[in-house]
Design an enzyme around this catalytic site. Structure first.
Site, PDB file in Angstrom:
ATOM      1  N   ASP A 202       0.885  -1.109  -0.019  1.00 32.44           N
ATOM      2  CA  ASP A 202       0.246  -0.179   0.201  1.00 32.44           C
ATOM      3  C   ASP A 202       1.067   1.416   0.320  1.00 32.44           C
ATOM      4  OD1 ASP A 202      -2.327  -1.565  -0.261  1.00 32.44           O
ATOM      5  OD2 ASP A 202      -3.043  -1.433   2.307  1.00 32.44           O
ATOM      6  N   HIS A 250      -0.103   0.219   7.568  1.00 28.19           N
ATOM      7  CA  HIS A 250       0.338   1.697   7.529  1.00 28.19           C
ATOM      8  C   HIS A 250       1.435   1.991   7.939  1.00 28.19           C
ATOM      9  CE1 HIS A 250      -3.732   1.417   4.426  1.00 28.19           C
ATOM     10  NE2 HIS A 250      -2.317   0.746   3.974  1.00 28.19           N
ATOM     11  N   CYS A 357      -3.722  10.282   5.979  1.00 28.01           N
ATOM     12  CA  CYS A 357      -4.344   9.496   5.348  1.00 28.01           C
ATOM     13  C   CYS A 357      -5.265  10.149   4.137  1.00 28.01           C
ATOM     14  CB  CYS A 357      -5.212   8.432   6.049  1.00 28.01           C
ATOM     15  SG  CYS A 357      -4.193   7.180   7.530  1.00 28.01           S
TER      16      CYS A 357
HETATM   17  O1  DAV Z   1      -1.585   2.332  13.321  1.00 28.25           O
HETATM   18  O2  DAV Z   1      -3.594   2.505  12.572  1.00 28.25           O
HETATM   19  C1  DAV Z   1      -3.447   3.867  10.389  1.00 28.25           C
HETATM   20  C2  DAV Z   1      -2.922   4.558   8.951  1.00 28.25           C
HETATM   21  C3  DAV Z   1      -4.681   3.745   8.731  1.00 28.25           C
HETATM   22  N1  DAV Z   1      -4.160   4.246   6.872  1.00 28.25           N
HETATM   23  C4  DAV Z   1      -2.676   2.795  12.577  1.00 28.25           C
HETATM   24  C5  DAV Z   1      -2.530   3.472  11.006  1.00 28.25           C
END
Ligand code: DAV
Length: 379
Positions: A202, A250, A357
């Site tokens: 991703d 991510h 994000c």
């Molecule tokens: O730590 O939950 C969230 C990122 C979602 N795109 C996390 C990363």
């Protein structure tokens, strides 16, 4: 063509150069997606027990939409061009010759799908079946940039097959039956659900620092994907990074570069191995531990962690957007000399994340620089 239509539209080398053009996602139509190998959502108290799926509640969607519009307006008021994706009917069944999936997901987090490196935007492969066609939401914008900017390189990573060979069989059954100690053991070995059958990543597993790209191996990014990025960006140094995090997804709530010499790190997710911190230290970077979120609970139906307070958007080396309730984070960045722009976005989290994000870079003023001239061997 007029002179104006010949200008550079796409260029961004890092997370901190002056932001001039960005995509902000949309909440419309987002689904709590249908079960698939990677995603097994279970929210029994919130109306979605394991195996069920459907649209996120209308009032949540309206609120998230309002907050995203407000975020876009805040950026526009700073003179930043903001574009928005075109949502599809995410409730539709999708299929390829290899599989059929009962729903899509949404297009709130463009950061997950689009990786901007220099004059290129790369559509990431995505390892969720529900997200296989998500790039289509950005195609109207990418087509437009392609027309406007003769130097824009529009790229897409190999579309993955996502057959059953891509996923380790019975992963979740096994994962849920082993002890926490075993789970940590698997974590340290980066042994999660996706196999090495095909390259997967991703875009949100990449943190961009000029010549150096930090790519996290995660639940959605495999070694083959990291190797693909390495071959794709021969002029960059692609660092494979892992942190002590159980089911990582991510990098942008774990490592957030703020400006040359300064990055936020997650105190609960230390880097595995010594090379990561050594590289930063050797090059005079300070790694600052993020304070905890002020929130005691996540939003209902939120699949992100409690660390979205770290998920901030740097406007330039003196200006940063932080979630409006996150006072400790704002105070920290104020201490480091940033002007902090508070942006309320908490209620957007069930739609796929926070301030970082919810955006994808199109243009930051600046050039490709080397911020890590002293490298660590083998990293
Ligand atoms: O730590 O939950 C969230 C990122 C979602 N795109 C996390 C990363």
């Amino acid at each position: 063509m007029t002179e104006d239509s010949q200008k550079t539209v796409v260029c961004s080398w890092n997370e901190w150069d002056p932001l001039k053009h960005v995509i902000v996602g949309r909440a419309e139509g987002t689904m709590l997606q249908a079960p698939e190998p990677v995603v097994q959502l279970d929210f029994p108290d919130q109306g979605f027990p394991l195996g069920t799926f459907g649209s996120l509640p209308k009032e949540m969607e309206d609120k998230a939409g309002e907050l995203l519009d407000n975020y876009a307006a805040i950026l526009e008021n700073r003179g930043i061009r903001v574009d928005r994706p075109s949502p599809l009917d995410f409730s539709q069944v999708i299929q390829t010759p290899d599989w059929k999936q009962d729903s899509m997901f949404g297009c709130m987090p463009p950061r997950d799908v689009l990786l901007t490196v220099g004059d290129e935007i790369l559509e990431a492969p995505m390892s969720f079946r529900s997200r296989w066609f998500e790039y289509l939401c950005y195609r109207p914008l990418l087509e437009q940039y392609y027309k406007e900017d003769p130097s824009f390189r529009w790229e897409t990573a190999p579309k993955p097959r996502l057959t059953d060979r891509t996923y380790k069989k019975d992963f979740w059954k096994e994962w849920n039956s082993i002890s926490e100690e075993e789970q940590w053991k698997r974590t340290v070995n980066s042994d999660w659900i996706i196999s090495e059958t095909e390259p997967l990543f991703d875009a949100a597993d990449v943190a961009r620092c000029g010549k150096d790209l930090f790519v996290q191996k995660s639940m959605v990014t495999n070694d083959a994907g990291i190797e693909w990025l390495r071959r794709h960006y021969p002029d960059h140094r692609v660092h494979r990074v892992t942190y002590r995090e159980m089911l990582p997804w991510h990098i942008d709530a774990t490592l957030i570069p703020l400006r040359p010499g300064l990055a936020l790190i997650n105190p609960e997710r230390p880097a595995l191995g010594n090379a990561h911190n050594e590289l930063f230290k050797k090059n005079g970077w300070e790694l600052v531990e993020a304070p905890k979120s002020v929130r005691k609970e996540k939003m209902p139906l939120c699949t992100c962690s409690m660390w979205l307070n770290m998920n901030c958007l740097v406007i330039d080396t003196k200006t940063i957007c932080i979630e409006a309730a996150e006072t400790p984070m704002m105070e920290l960045l104020d201490k480091y000399g940033f002007e902090v722009i508070p942006v309320p976005l908490f209620e957007v989290s069930p739609f796929g994340g926070g301030l970082h994000c919810a955006t994808a870079d199109v243009y930051r003023e600046g050039t490709l620089e080397d911020y890590f001239p002293k490298q660590v061997e083998g990293f």
